[in-house]
Each structure stands twice: as structure tokens, then as C-alpha cells.
Write an enzyme that holds these catalytic residues in place. Structure first.
Site, PDB file in Angstrom:
ATOM      1  N   ASN A 198      39.835  46.524  47.430  1.00 43.11           N
ATOM      2  CA  ASN A 198      39.769  47.056  46.076  1.00 43.11           C
ATOM      3  C   ASN A 198      39.246  45.940  45.185  1.00 43.11           C
ATOM      4  O   ASN A 198      39.967  44.998  44.882  1.00 43.11           O
ATOM      5  CB  ASN A 198      41.165  47.516  45.626  1.00 43.11           C
ATOM      6  CG  ASN A 198      41.180  47.979  44.189  1.00 43.11           C
ATOM      7  OD1 ASN A 198      40.128  48.109  43.552  1.00 43.11           O
ATOM      8  ND2 ASN A 198      42.367  48.220  43.651  1.00 43.11           N
TER       9      ASN A 198
ATOM     10  N   LYS B 173      38.425  46.017  42.114  1.00 50.30           N
ATOM     11  CA  LYS B 173      38.871  46.116  40.716  1.00 50.30           C
ATOM     12  C   LYS B 173      37.694  45.881  39.762  1.00 50.30           C
ATOM     13  O   LYS B 173      36.569  46.248  40.096  1.00 50.30           O
ATOM     14  CB  LYS B 173      40.042  45.145  40.480  1.00 50.30           C
ATOM     15  CG  LYS B 173      41.161  45.361  41.527  1.00 50.30           C
ATOM     16  CD  LYS B 173      42.438  44.646  41.225  1.00 50.30           C
ATOM     17  CE  LYS B 173      43.460  44.944  42.329  1.00 50.30           C
ATOM     18  NZ  LYS B 173      44.760  44.335  42.085  1.00 50.30           N
TER      19      LYS B 173
ATOM     20  N   HIS C 204      46.597  53.850  41.382  1.00 46.22           N
ATOM     21  CA  HIS C 204      46.806  52.398  41.459  1.00 46.22           C
ATOM     22  C   HIS C 204      47.743  51.952  40.341  1.00 46.22           C
ATOM     23  O   HIS C 204      47.688  52.490  39.227  1.00 46.22           O
ATOM     24  CB  HIS C 204      45.465  51.657  41.371  1.00 46.22           C
ATOM     25  CG  HIS C 204      45.616  50.215  41.737  1.00 46.22           C
ATOM     26  ND1 HIS C 204      46.073  49.287  40.840  1.00 46.22           N
ATOM     27  CD2 HIS C 204      45.438  49.559  42.922  1.00 46.22           C
ATOM     28  CE1 HIS C 204      46.155  48.102  41.457  1.00 46.22           C
ATOM     29  NE2 HIS C 204      45.768  48.246  42.712  1.00 46.22           N
TER      30      HIS C 204
HETATM   31  P1  13P Z   1      46.026  41.605  45.461  1.00 44.91           P
HETATM   32  O1  13P Z   1      45.637  41.622  46.927  1.00 44.91           O
HETATM   33  O2  13P Z   1      45.107  40.786  44.629  1.00 44.91           O
HETATM   34  O3  13P Z   1      47.474  41.274  45.295  1.00 44.91           O
HETATM   35  O4  13P Z   1      45.837  43.102  44.934  1.00 44.91           O
HETATM   36  C1  13P Z   1      46.398  44.152  45.637  1.00 44.91           C
HETATM   37  C2  13P Z   1      45.907  45.422  45.065  1.00 44.91           C
HETATM   38  O5  13P Z   1      46.252  45.799  43.953  1.00 44.91           O
HETATM   39  C3  13P Z   1      44.965  46.227  45.847  1.00 44.91           C
HETATM   40  O6  13P Z   1      44.783  47.474  45.287  1.00 44.91           O
END
Ligand code: 13P
Length: 245
Positions: free
Chosen positions: A3, A5, A90
Site C-alpha cells: 500500500n 499510500k 483502511h
Molecule cells: P506500515 O507498514 O508503514 O506500518 O503501514 C501498514 C499499512 O497501513 C498498510 O496498509
């Protein structure tokens, strides 16, 4: 599943994709890889990964078909560029963008209506775990956001347990905590649907997974993979995690 983001402009993503594609041969064929770029990067990512078995996934979508929803993206728009899978629920959508269980339930229904696969995310906050309420909170999130679906819809569902206190914090749930929750989730699904469905559904763990801890988490019986944030932005780390499964 990576992900990404709100990271990577087009050039940065192309570099990341090149890094993934260069070494993708090192990942066993039975490991399904997915990446979730931003909306603007979905189409170029899809084109770039066309010849691979990496699925390109959206991070979100709107629950309506179309209309006056400035700034939003519909399921048909995603499907028109080849995107068949969407992350829904999410924790950042829930906490920062105020997406409620009721809205998430609508999003799940709309995605399923369009034949899309849903990666449904949920997980408790630190205060819930401290109050020993984590199972209750997760059960509530599943009941309100997901359990309105039909038995047949489960073929299109992937679950992602992401305890909020472990996301981007460097702190992971221990392999035992992940296993305990994943087993409990299968129990909840068995109670509401059937054991067959509970056994079949993939449950990913997410929250500070990195190459150094992936193997011991993935080794747990009920952990079927990972949803990776930060570490998925480095091709080598992402592939190393994929190889840990
Ligand atoms: P991290 O791996 O950066 O902790 O993020 C996890 C996450 O939210 C994946 O959707």
C-alpha cells in the site's frame, strides 16, 4: 500487497516499478503480489505491470456509481483502466477521512456489484487493546462493514487485519498476537457464515512489516500474507518480504 499510500510521483513510481520488475523472478510463483498506487499512478502502473502477475489495486473509491461528488473516483472509472481490486476501510480512511462502518458497508456493496475484489481493512486502536476490547472492536468492524454480504461474495474478499497502533509506528503485533486475532476472525466468520468460508478467506496482517520480521509473522498458521506500507516503497524490501512467505 504494497500500500503505497500518498507516496511517489510518476517518476518515483516508475523507478520503484523498475526495481520490482527487475527482480520479480526471485519471488516464488505461488506468492500473489499486489501494489496500490495513488489514483494518478494507477493507469501507468497497470500498463507497466501488464506482462507480470502483479495486481494493481486502488486505495479507495466512492460508493456511488457517478454524479456530483467532486474529487471522487467511481468503481466504473477504476474498471475502465483495468483495476479490479480496491482497498476499503483502511484505518487512515476511517480516522482521517471519517469513513464510518456504514459508509464502508456501502463501498463494499458497490465494489461487489461491479465484480471487484475488496481488500477489507480493520483493526483496533491502542486504547482498545489496553482495555482488552480488541476482539470486540474487530468483531464490530466486521459486522457493521462487511458481514452484510452473501456467502458467494466471499470469493471476492481479502481481509487485512491492521492494528492501528502498529501502523507506521515501527511497532508490530507479535506473531502470536497476529495469529491469535486471525484465528479469532476465522471463528467470527464461522459463526456468521460457515467454516468453509472462514478457512478459505485470505487474512493479511499489516502494521510495520519489514524484511526482518516478515518470516516469523507469515509462518503463523492463520496469517496468509501481509499488507505493507513503508517497506513496500523500497523494491528490495518489498521483494524480500514477498520471499519470506
Ligand atoms: P506500515 O507498514 O508503514 O506500518 O503501514 C501498514 C499499512 O497501513 C498498510 O496498509
Amino acid at each position: 500487497a504494497g500500500n503505497w499510500k500518498m507516496n511517489c510521483d510518476l517518476a518515483e513510481m516508475e523507478e520503484l516499478l523498475a526495481g520490482i520488475k527487475n527482480n520479480i523472478g526471485s519471488v516464488p510463483n505461488d506468492v500473489q503480489l499486489m501494489v496500490a498506487p495513488s489514483f494518478t499512478n494507477l493507469h501507468p502502473a497497470f500498463e507497466s505491470l501488464r506482462e507480470t502477475n502483479v495486481k494493481v489495486v486502488a486505495q479507495n473509491m466512492h460508493q456511488s456509481e457517478s454524479g456530483a461528488f467532486t474529487g471522487e473516483v467511481s468503481p466504473s472509472m477504476l474498471k475502465s483502466i483495468g483495476i479490479e481490486t480496491v482497498i476499503i476501510g483502511h484505518s487512515e480512511r476511517r480516522s482521517i477521512f471519517n469513513e464510518t462502518d456504514a459508509v464502508l458497508a456501502e463501498k463494499v456493496s458497490t465494489a461487489l456489484k461491479h465484480g471487484m475484489t475488496v481488500v477489507f481493512c480493520f483493526g483496533e486502536e491502542l486504547k482498545d487493546r489496553k482495555a482488552d476490547q480488541h476482539f470486540e472492536v474487530v468483531k464490530q468492524q466486521l459486522k457493521e462493514g462487511l458481514f452484510h454480504i452473501n456467502d458467494a461474495d466471499w470469493d471476492k474478499i481479502i481481509l487485512a487485519y491492521e492494528p492501528v497502533w502498529a501502523i507506521g509506528t515501527g511497532e508490530t503485533a507479535s506473531p502470536e498476537q497476529a495469529q491469535e486475532m486471525h484465528a479469532e476472525i476465522r471463528k467470527m466468520i464461522t459463526e456468521e457464515f460457515s467454516k468453509e468460508i472462514a478457512d478459505k478467506v485470505a487474512i493479511l496482517y499489516g502494521g510495520s512489516v519489514k524484511p526482518a520480521n516478515a518470516q516469523e509473522i507469515f509462518a503463523k498458521e492463520d496469517v496468509d500474507g501481509g499488507l505493507i506500507g513503508g517497506a513496500s516503497l523500497k523494491a528490495d524490501d518489498f521483494l524480500a518480504i514477498a520471499k519470506s512467505y
